[in-house]
Design a protein around this motif. Structure first.
Motif, PDB file in Angstrom:
ATOM      1  N   TRP A 242       1.398  -3.962  -4.660  1.00 55.87           N
ATOM      2  CA  TRP A 242       0.742  -4.043  -3.363  1.00 55.87           C
ATOM      3  C   TRP A 242       0.505  -5.528  -3.075  1.00 55.87           C
ATOM      4  CZ3 TRP A 242       0.493  -1.788   0.949  1.00 55.87           C
ATOM      5  CH2 TRP A 242      -0.534  -2.026   1.872  1.00 55.87           C
ATOM      6  N   ALA A 243       1.337  -6.101  -2.223  1.00 57.91           N
ATOM      7  CA  ALA A 243       1.401  -7.550  -2.041  1.00 57.91           C
ATOM      8  C   ALA A 243       0.072  -8.130  -1.575  1.00 57.91           C
ATOM      9  CB  ALA A 243       2.497  -7.908  -1.045  1.00 57.91           C
ATOM     10  N   GLU A 244      -0.624  -7.442  -0.699  1.00 58.07           N
ATOM     11  CA  GLU A 244      -1.846  -7.996  -0.128  1.00 58.07           C
ATOM     12  C   GLU A 244      -2.954  -8.121  -1.170  1.00 58.07           C
ATOM     13  OE1 GLU A 244      -2.941  -6.371   3.676  1.00 58.07           O
ATOM     14  OE2 GLU A 244      -0.866  -5.799   4.067  1.00 58.07           O
ATOM     15  N   HIS A 245      -2.877  -7.336  -2.236  1.00 62.74           N
ATOM     16  CA  HIS A 245      -3.849  -7.460  -3.322  1.00 62.74           C
ATOM     17  C   HIS A 245      -3.624  -8.760  -4.086  1.00 62.74           C
ATOM     18  CE1 HIS A 245      -6.381  -6.524  -6.750  1.00 62.74           C
ATOM     19  NE2 HIS A 245      -5.362  -6.756  -7.544  1.00 62.74           N
ATOM     20  N   HIS A 246      -2.367  -9.133  -4.284  1.00 65.24           N
ATOM     21  CA  HIS A 246      -2.056 -10.344  -5.043  1.00 65.24           C
ATOM     22  C   HIS A 246      -2.392 -11.600  -4.250  1.00 65.24           C
ATOM     23  CE1 HIS A 246      -0.044  -8.603  -8.573  1.00 65.24           C
ATOM     24  NE2 HIS A 246       0.294  -7.633  -7.742  1.00 65.24           N
ATOM     25  N   VAL A 247      -2.182 -11.554  -2.938  1.00 63.36           N
ATOM     26  CA  VAL A 247      -2.437 -12.732  -2.109  1.00 63.36           C
ATOM     27  C   VAL A 247      -3.920 -12.872  -1.798  1.00 63.36           C
ATOM     28  CG1 VAL A 247      -1.950 -13.815   0.114  1.00 63.36           C
ATOM     29  CG2 VAL A 247      -0.127 -12.658  -1.141  1.00 63.36           C
ATOM     30  N   ALA A 248      -4.568 -11.787  -1.457  1.00 64.63           N
ATOM     31  CA  ALA A 248      -6.014 -11.785  -1.186  1.00 64.63           C
ATOM     32  C   ALA A 248      -6.625 -10.699  -2.055  1.00 64.63           C
ATOM     33  CB  ALA A 248      -6.280 -11.512   0.292  1.00 64.63           C
ATOM     34  N   GLY A 249      -7.129 -11.092  -3.193  1.00 65.59           N
ATOM     35  CA  GLY A 249      -7.489 -10.152  -4.249  1.00 65.59           C
ATOM     36  C   GLY A 249      -8.470  -9.063  -3.856  1.00 65.59           C
ATOM     37  N   ASP A 250      -9.157  -9.222  -2.722  1.00 67.28           N
ATOM     38  CA  ASP A 250     -10.129  -8.209  -2.329  1.00 67.28           C
ATOM     39  C   ASP A 250      -9.514  -7.093  -1.503  1.00 67.28           C
ATOM     40  OD1 ASP A 250      -9.556  -9.858  -0.224  1.00 67.28           O
ATOM     41  OD2 ASP A 250     -11.590  -9.867   0.600  1.00 67.28           O
ATOM     42  N   VAL A 251      -8.193  -7.124  -1.258  1.00 68.72           N
ATOM     43  CA  VAL A 251      -7.542  -6.086  -0.456  1.00 68.72           C
ATOM     44  C   VAL A 251      -7.041  -4.989  -1.388  1.00 68.72           C
ATOM     45  CG1 VAL A 251      -5.692  -5.560   1.173  1.00 68.72           C
ATOM     46  CG2 VAL A 251      -6.879  -7.764   1.294  1.00 68.72           C
ATOM     47  N   ALA A 252      -7.658  -3.842  -1.333  1.00 70.25           N
ATOM     48  CA  ALA A 252      -7.309  -2.751  -2.242  1.00 70.25           C
ATOM     49  C   ALA A 252      -6.010  -2.083  -1.802  1.00 70.25           C
ATOM     50  CB  ALA A 252      -8.439  -1.726  -2.261  1.00 70.25           C
ATOM     51  N   ALA A 253      -5.298  -1.534  -2.775  1.00 71.82           N
ATOM     52  CA  ALA A 253      -4.082  -0.785  -2.480  1.00 71.82           C
ATOM     53  C   ALA A 253      -4.435   0.498  -1.726  1.00 71.82           C
ATOM     54  CB  ALA A 253      -3.349  -0.461  -3.775  1.00 71.82           C
ATOM     55  N   PRO A 254      -3.516   1.036  -0.927  1.00 72.78           N
ATOM     56  CA  PRO A 254      -3.810   2.237  -0.146  1.00 72.78           C
ATOM     57  C   PRO A 254      -3.817   3.495  -1.010  1.00 72.78           C
ATOM     58  CG  PRO A 254      -1.532   1.604   0.167  1.00 72.78           C
ATOM     59  CD  PRO A 254      -2.162   0.514  -0.662  1.00 72.78           C
ATOM     60  N   ALA A 255      -4.245   4.577  -0.412  1.00 76.09           N
ATOM     61  CA  ALA A 255      -4.256   5.864  -1.104  1.00 76.09           C
ATOM     62  C   ALA A 255      -2.829   6.374  -1.273  1.00 76.09           C
ATOM     63  CB  ALA A 255      -5.073   6.870  -0.303  1.00 76.09           C
ATOM     64  N   ALA A 256      -2.627   7.209  -2.280  1.00 75.92           N
ATOM     65  CA  ALA A 256      -1.308   7.790  -2.522  1.00 75.92           C
ATOM     66  C   ALA A 256      -0.842   8.569  -1.294  1.00 75.92           C
ATOM     67  CB  ALA A 256      -1.370   8.725  -3.733  1.00 75.92           C
ATOM     68  N   GLY A 257       0.439   8.401  -0.971  1.00 75.76           N
ATOM     69  CA  GLY A 257       1.021   9.076   0.172  1.00 75.76           C
ATOM     70  C   GLY A 257       0.972   8.273   1.458  1.00 75.76           C
ATOM     71  N   THR A 258       0.333   7.096   1.439  1.00 77.17           N
ATOM     72  CA  THR A 258       0.232   6.252   2.635  1.00 77.17           C
ATOM     73  C   THR A 258       1.596   5.651   2.979  1.00 77.17           C
ATOM     74  OG1 THR A 258      -2.070   5.693   2.141  1.00 77.17           O
ATOM     75  CG2 THR A 258      -0.873   4.205   3.623  1.00 77.17           C
ATOM     76  N   ALA A 259       1.927   5.645   4.251  1.00 77.74           N
ATOM     77  CA  ALA A 259       3.167   5.022   4.709  1.00 77.74           C
ATOM     78  C   ALA A 259       3.043   3.506   4.603  1.00 77.74           C
ATOM     79  CB  ALA A 259       3.463   5.419   6.149  1.00 77.74           C
ATOM     80  N   VAL A 260       4.068   2.872   4.052  1.00 81.75           N
ATOM     81  CA  VAL A 260       4.065   1.421   3.862  1.00 81.75           C
ATOM     82  C   VAL A 260       5.432   0.860   4.258  1.00 81.75           C
ATOM     83  CG1 VAL A 260       2.378   1.454   1.988  1.00 81.75           C
ATOM     84  CG2 VAL A 260       4.820   1.628   1.444  1.00 81.75           C
ATOM     85  N   THR A 261       5.476  -0.465   4.385  1.00 76.65           N
ATOM     86  CA  THR A 261       6.743  -1.177   4.505  1.00 76.65           C
ATOM     87  C   THR A 261       7.072  -1.776   3.147  1.00 76.65           C
ATOM     88  OG1 THR A 261       6.638  -1.694   6.848  1.00 76.65           O
ATOM     89  CG2 THR A 261       7.828  -3.239   5.484  1.00 76.65           C
ATOM     90  N   VAL A 262       8.281  -1.579   2.710  1.00 76.52           N
ATOM     91  CA  VAL A 262       8.735  -2.065   1.413  1.00 76.52           C
ATOM     92  C   VAL A 262       9.665  -3.255   1.639  1.00 76.52           C
ATOM     93  CG1 VAL A 262      10.017  -1.484  -0.678  1.00 76.52           C
ATOM     94  CG2 VAL A 262       8.545   0.224   0.418  1.00 76.52           C
TER      95      VAL A 262
ATOM     96  N   VAL B 152      18.270  -1.361  -7.800  1.00 80.11           N
ATOM     97  CA  VAL B 152      17.257  -2.366  -7.501  1.00 80.11           C
ATOM     98  C   VAL B 152      16.735  -2.969  -8.791  1.00 80.11           C
ATOM     99  CG1 VAL B 152      15.012  -2.807  -6.439  1.00 80.11           C
ATOM    100  CG2 VAL B 152      16.600  -1.167  -5.396  1.00 80.11           C
ATOM    101  N   GLY B 153      16.764  -4.295  -8.860  1.00 81.44           N
ATOM    102  CA  GLY B 153      16.203  -5.002 -10.008  1.00 81.44           C
ATOM    103  C   GLY B 153      14.824  -5.548  -9.671  1.00 81.44           C
ATOM    104  N   GLY B 154      13.908  -5.465 -10.624  1.00 76.31           N
ATOM    105  CA  GLY B 154      12.564  -5.981 -10.391  1.00 76.31           C
ATOM    106  C   GLY B 154      11.729  -5.061  -9.521  1.00 76.31           C
ATOM    107  N   SER B 155      10.588  -5.573  -9.091  1.00 80.03           N
ATOM    108  CA  SER B 155       9.648  -4.780  -8.307  1.00 80.03           C
ATOM    109  C   SER B 155       9.808  -5.043  -6.816  1.00 80.03           C
ATOM    110  CB  SER B 155       8.202  -5.107  -8.705  1.00 80.03           C
ATOM    111  OG  SER B 155       7.937  -4.733 -10.040  1.00 80.03           O
ATOM    112  N   ALA B 156       9.502  -4.015  -6.040  1.00 84.35           N
ATOM    113  CA  ALA B 156       9.417  -4.180  -4.598  1.00 84.35           C
ATOM    114  C   ALA B 156       8.007  -4.646  -4.245  1.00 84.35           C
ATOM    115  CB  ALA B 156       9.708  -2.856  -3.903  1.00 84.35           C
ATOM    116  N   LEU B 157       7.853  -5.201  -3.050  1.00 80.99           N
ATOM    117  CA  LEU B 157       6.540  -5.532  -2.519  1.00 80.99           C
ATOM    118  C   LEU B 157       6.226  -4.572  -1.382  1.00 80.99           C
ATOM    119  CD1 LEU B 157       6.636  -9.444  -2.386  1.00 80.99           C
ATOM    120  CD2 LEU B 157       5.458  -7.997  -4.055  1.00 80.99           C
ATOM    121  N   ALA B 158       5.013  -4.075  -1.366  1.00 79.15           N
ATOM    122  CA  ALA B 158       4.606  -3.114  -0.343  1.00 79.15           C
ATOM    123  C   ALA B 158       3.536  -3.725   0.548  1.00 79.15           C
ATOM    124  CB  ALA B 158       4.085  -1.833  -0.991  1.00 79.15           C
ATOM    125  N   TYR B 159       3.659  -3.447   1.859  1.00 80.74           N
ATOM    126  CA  TYR B 159       2.732  -3.958   2.867  1.00 80.74           C
ATOM    127  C   TYR B 159       2.327  -2.818   3.795  1.00 80.74           C
ATOM    128  CZ  TYR B 159       4.751  -8.508   1.565  1.00 80.74           C
ATOM    129  OH  TYR B 159       5.185  -9.618   0.888  1.00 80.74           O
TER     130      TYR B 159
END
Length: 369
Positions: free
Chosen positions: A269-289, A350-357
């Motif tokens: 969850w990219a926004e958690h890494h950039v701004a550590g206070d942004v929690a990842a969404p709930a399971a099943g949430t639509a995201v952009t990968v 796909v190699g490595g991890s995707a980033l989700a937004y």
């Protein structure tokens, strides 16, 4: 050496906010690159730091000096800033040495005529620094574009500035000269221990030259960090698409994985890494990968998920355009397209991890690409 710090800077022209609460900083001797689309406020930011534009609010500090804040606007000539414009604006009637001397303190007026200052050892020193020590007596009409731009830089350095501002200084040069100056200018600045801010529309230039990169959009700074972090962990999907080639897919978030048309992929969850206070969404949430084309491996496979639509050769590699079921398109970078010509059905790994937004539509970024 002198650091730069800009806090909550706002600039208004009429009723429009050109800069909106901009925060940037550059430590002593650092090169900060500012990138963004045309009209985002990059040049206005430089002109405001230089004192050519008055801020509506916010602070600008050069080292310990507060040069702009509420009620304070230090004049440009008192800020000790060197300016290197996109076009090398040299005085055509002055020699190279005289052009450089013009930028030195006391270069005009009775105390120190330009022609006397042109003999100053400092002029020879900065001309040698930029590789033009044999050009002192040449006229601007006798210079190539790259040489003229080096004279412009020498003139900025001759004043021993606290800070150098470079406004797309390589944009008008041919590719060979651009490559040459991209290599040499940062080296000269670091040799002199000069803090610098480079405005450029070229993301590759910013990522390869700078110690830190600030990405602007609509008068705001969306992210400022080391180049590897801006590229590897973009703060938003828009930043990801701006600073490099990117593949965007729709997905569903499930803790540390996302479900996509390419299958279930490990993800951060990219926004958690950039701004550590942004929690990842709930399971099943639509995201952009987001994936980089370099992460995609392509293999000919009659049961594969996509079909190669075209291949674009780029010299050191090729970019494959692959159509997926449902109309989605992705791009994969490969060493050679020979094994998978257009029309080939392929498997995509796909190699490595995707980033989700958050869904990219919120930012005006395509959710598939």
């Amino acid at each position: 050496m002198t650091s730069l710090r800009v806090d909550a800077l706002t600039v208004r022209l009429g009723d429009a906010d050109i800069l909106r609460g901009v925060d940037i900083s550059a430590s002593d001797g650092e090169l900060l690159a500012v990138v963004g689309p045309s009209g985002c406020g990059k040049t206005t930011l430089l002109r405001t730091i230089a004192g050519l534009v008055r801020a509506a609010s916010g602070d600008i500090r050069l080292g310990t000096r507060l040069v702009a804040t509420h009620g304070i606007h230090l004049r440009p000539e008192r800020r000790g800033i060197g300016w290197v414009p996109q076009d090398a604006t040299l005085f055509p009637h002055l020699t190279v040495a005289q052009n450089v001397a013009f930028g030195m303190p006391g270069s005009s007026g009775r105390r120190s005529p330009r022609r006397r200052r042109a003999l100053d050892p400092e002029v020879g020193r900065v001309l040698a620094l930029v590789g033009l020590d044999g050009f002192a007596e040449r006229m601007p009409s006798q210079l190539s574009g790259g040489q003229a731009q080096r004279v412009s830089l020498a003139r900025a350095l001759a004043s021993r500035p606290a800070l150098v501002l470079l406004d797309e200084p390589f944009a008008a040069l041919d590719p060979l000269l651009r490559h040459e100056l991209r290599e040499s200018v940062p080296a000269w600045l670091r040799e002199e221990g000069v803090t610098a801010v480079l405005v450029t529309h070229d993301q590759e230039e910013a990522l390869s030259l700078a110690d830190r990169v600030a990405v602007m959009r609509d008068g705001r700074v969306l992210q400022e960090d080391a180049p590897a972090i801006v590229f590897g962990l973009p703060a938003t999907a828009w930043v990801a698409g701006f600073v490099g080639d990117a593949v965007f897919l729709d997905g569903q978030w499930h803790e540390d994985v996302v479900d996509t048309v390419l299958g279930r992929l490990p993800a951060q969850w990219a926004e958690h890494h950039v701004a550590g206070d942004v929690a990842a969404p709930a399971a099943g949430t639509a995201v952009t990968v987001m994936l980089r084309p370099e992460q995609l491996g392509v293999t000919s496979d009659a049961e594969g998920v996509g079909v190669v639509r075209r291949a674009r050769f780029t010299g050191h590699s090729a970019l494959l355009e692959i159509g997926l079921a449902g109309g989605a398109i992705l791009h994969a970078r490969v060493a050679s397209p020979a094994a998978t010509p257009p029309g080939t059905r392929v498997r995509v790994d796909v190699g490595g991890s995707a980033l989700a937004y958050r869904p990219a539509d919120d930012e005006g970024v395509r959710a598939t690409g």
